[in-house]
Design a protein around this motif. Structure first.
Motif, mmCIF file in Angstrom:
data_model
loop_
_atom_site.group_PDB
_atom_site.id
_atom_site.type_symbol
_atom_site.label_atom_id
_atom_site.label_comp_id
_atom_site.label_asym_id
_atom_site.label_seq_id
_atom_site.Cartn_x
_atom_site.Cartn_y
_atom_site.Cartn_z
ATOM 1 N N GLU A 88 20.281 35.909 -22.096
ATOM 2 C CA GLU A 88 20.648 35.912 -23.513
ATOM 3 C C GLU A 88 22.113 35.555 -23.742
ATOM 4 N N ARG A 89 22.910 35.547 -22.668
ATOM 5 C CA ARG A 89 24.343 35.248 -22.812
ATOM 6 C C ARG A 89 24.782 34.071 -21.949
ATOM 7 N N THR A 90 23.822 33.273 -21.500
ATOM 8 C CA THR A 90 24.126 32.161 -20.595
ATOM 9 C C THR A 90 23.628 30.847 -21.182
ATOM 10 N N PHE A 91 24.479 29.821 -21.089
ATOM 11 C CA PHE A 91 24.145 28.504 -21.620
ATOM 12 C C PHE A 91 24.376 27.433 -20.564
ATOM 13 N N LEU A 92 23.384 26.582 -20.377
ATOM 14 C CA LEU A 92 23.546 25.410 -19.530
ATOM 15 C C LEU A 92 24.222 24.331 -20.358
ATOM 16 N N ASN A 93 25.275 23.749 -19.822
ATOM 17 C CA ASN A 93 26.022 22.705 -20.537
ATOM 18 C C ASN A 93 26.123 21.487 -19.624
ATOM 19 N N THR A 94 25.136 20.617 -19.718
ATOM 20 C CA THR A 94 25.098 19.429 -18.867
ATOM 21 C C THR A 94 24.546 18.245 -19.638
ATOM 22 N N GLY A 95 24.936 17.076 -19.214
ATOM 23 C CA GLY A 95 24.416 15.858 -19.802
ATOM 24 C C GLY A 95 23.245 15.284 -19.021
ATOM 25 N N HIS A 96 22.890 15.908 -17.903
ATOM 26 C CA HIS A 96 21.781 15.420 -17.078
ATOM 27 C C HIS A 96 20.446 15.801 -17.708
ATOM 28 N N HIS A 97 19.750 14.804 -18.203
ATOM 29 C CA HIS A 97 18.493 15.022 -18.936
ATOM 30 C C HIS A 97 17.463 15.787 -18.104
ATOM 31 N N SER A 98 17.261 15.396 -16.862
ATOM 32 C CA SER A 98 16.222 16.042 -16.053
ATOM 33 C C SER A 98 16.561 17.505 -15.779
ATOM 34 N N ILE A 99 17.828 17.819 -15.590
ATOM 35 C CA ILE A 99 18.231 19.212 -15.369
ATOM 36 C C ILE A 99 18.034 20.010 -16.653
ATOM 37 N N ARG A 100 18.386 19.410 -17.793
ATOM 38 C CA ARG A 100 18.189 20.085 -19.083
ATOM 39 C C ARG A 100 16.711 20.395 -19.309
ATOM 40 N N GLU A 101 15.862 19.422 -19.053
ATOM 41 C CA GLU A 101 14.423 19.614 -19.275
ATOM 42 C C GLU A 101 13.860 20.686 -18.352
ATOM 43 N N SER A 102 14.259 20.665 -17.104
ATOM 44 C CA SER A 102 13.784 21.671 -16.156
ATOM 45 C C SER A 102 14.253 23.064 -16.569
ATOM 46 N N ALA A 103 15.502 23.176 -17.007
ATOM 47 C CA ALA A 103 16.040 24.462 -17.444
ATOM 48 C C ALA A 103 15.295 24.972 -18.684
ATOM 49 N N LYS A 104 15.006 24.070 -19.626
ATOM 50 C CA LYS A 104 14.251 24.465 -20.824
ATOM 51 C C LYS A 104 12.884 25.023 -20.439
ATOM 52 N N LYS A 105 12.211 24.333 -19.520
ATOM 53 C CA LYS A 105 10.883 24.780 -19.086
ATOM 54 C C LYS A 105 10.936 26.153 -18.434
ATOM 55 N N GLN A 106 12.078 26.467 -17.798
ATOM 56 C CA GLN A 106 12.239 27.756 -17.134
ATOM 57 C C GLN A 106 12.773 28.832 -18.086
ATOM 58 N N GLY A 107 12.993 28.464 -19.346
ATOM 59 C CA GLY A 107 13.398 29.439 -20.340
ATOM 60 C C GLY A 107 14.889 29.672 -20.478
ATOM 61 N N TYR A 108 15.701 28.783 -19.919
ATOM 62 C CA TYR A 108 17.152 28.933 -20.042
ATOM 63 C C TYR A 108 17.647 28.289 -21.331
ATOM 64 N N GLN A 109 18.744 28.816 -21.855
ATOM 65 C CA GLN A 109 19.342 28.275 -23.069
ATOM 66 C C GLN A 109 20.172 27.039 -22.734
ATOM 67 N N ILE A 110 20.032 26.016 -23.545
ATOM 68 C CA ILE A 110 20.822 24.794 -23.403
ATOM 69 C C ILE A 110 21.866 24.816 -24.514
ATOM 70 N N LEU A 111 23.103 24.511 -24.181
ATOM 71 C CA LEU A 111 24.152 24.490 -25.197
ATOM 72 C C LEU A 111 23.916 23.304 -26.120
ATOM 73 N N GLU A 112 23.621 23.597 -27.369
ATOM 74 C CA GLU A 112 23.342 22.561 -28.365
ATOM 75 C C GLU A 112 24.422 22.540 -29.449
ATOM 76 N N THR A 113 25.379 23.463 -29.375
ATOM 77 C CA THR A 113 26.465 23.569 -30.347
ATOM 78 C C THR A 113 27.787 23.455 -29.584
ATOM 79 N N THR A 114 28.861 23.802 -30.223
ATOM 80 C CA THR A 114 30.127 23.876 -29.500
ATOM 81 C C THR A 114 30.146 25.186 -28.712
ATOM 82 N N PRO A 115 30.940 25.233 -27.643
ATOM 83 C CA PRO A 115 31.052 26.503 -26.923
ATOM 84 C C PRO A 115 31.520 27.644 -27.834
#
Length: 125
Positions: A88-115
């Motif tokens: 609930e307090r962790t954000f993945l901040n990466t531009g790598h599409h495949s890593i973002r998609e894998s993280a989303k599938k695993q339920g991790y938050q992706i940073l979509e706003t400013t830090p």
């Protein structure tokens, strides 16, 4: 003021993504870059980073308590770090599409706003 922990492997990305945070928050960094970041300290100092709080990442180190965590994709190494952090307090901040998609599938938050926006949201929890 929030306690912020950042896991990053690029000093350029660290400065570009988070340069505003050290002036507002207590920021610590774990570097996963094999190069010595202290060789050129000027960019970190200019951005306001406290060099004593930038250390090499040690996977055996106990996780440092923070209000919020930002984790780069780290060429996939993020998947060794993310499970150790509070979701609930962790954000993945990466531009790598495949890593973002894998993280989303695993339920991790992706940073979509400013830090800073993410910090304010987490501080309200």
């Amino acid at each position: 003021m929030a306690r912020v922990m950042i896991y990053e492997d690029s000093k350029e990305d660290l400065i570009e993504r988070y340069e505003d945070l050290p002036r507002l928050h207590d920021v610590s960094v774990r570097s996963l870059d094999n190069r010595d970041w202290s060789v050129d300290e000027a960019p970190f100092r200019k951005a306001g980073f406290d060099l004593s709080k930038i250390r090499d990442y040690d996977p055996t180190e106990e996780i440092v308590g923070a209000d919020i965590y930002f984790v780069d994709g780290l060429n996939g190494i993020c998947f060794n770090i993310l499970p150790r952090l509070p979701r609930e307090r962790t954000f993945l901040n990466t531009g790598h599409h495949s890593i973002r998609e894998s993280a989303k599938k695993q339920g991790y938050q992706i940073l979509e706003t400013t830090p800073e926006e993410a910090i304010q949201r987490v501080l309200k929890l």
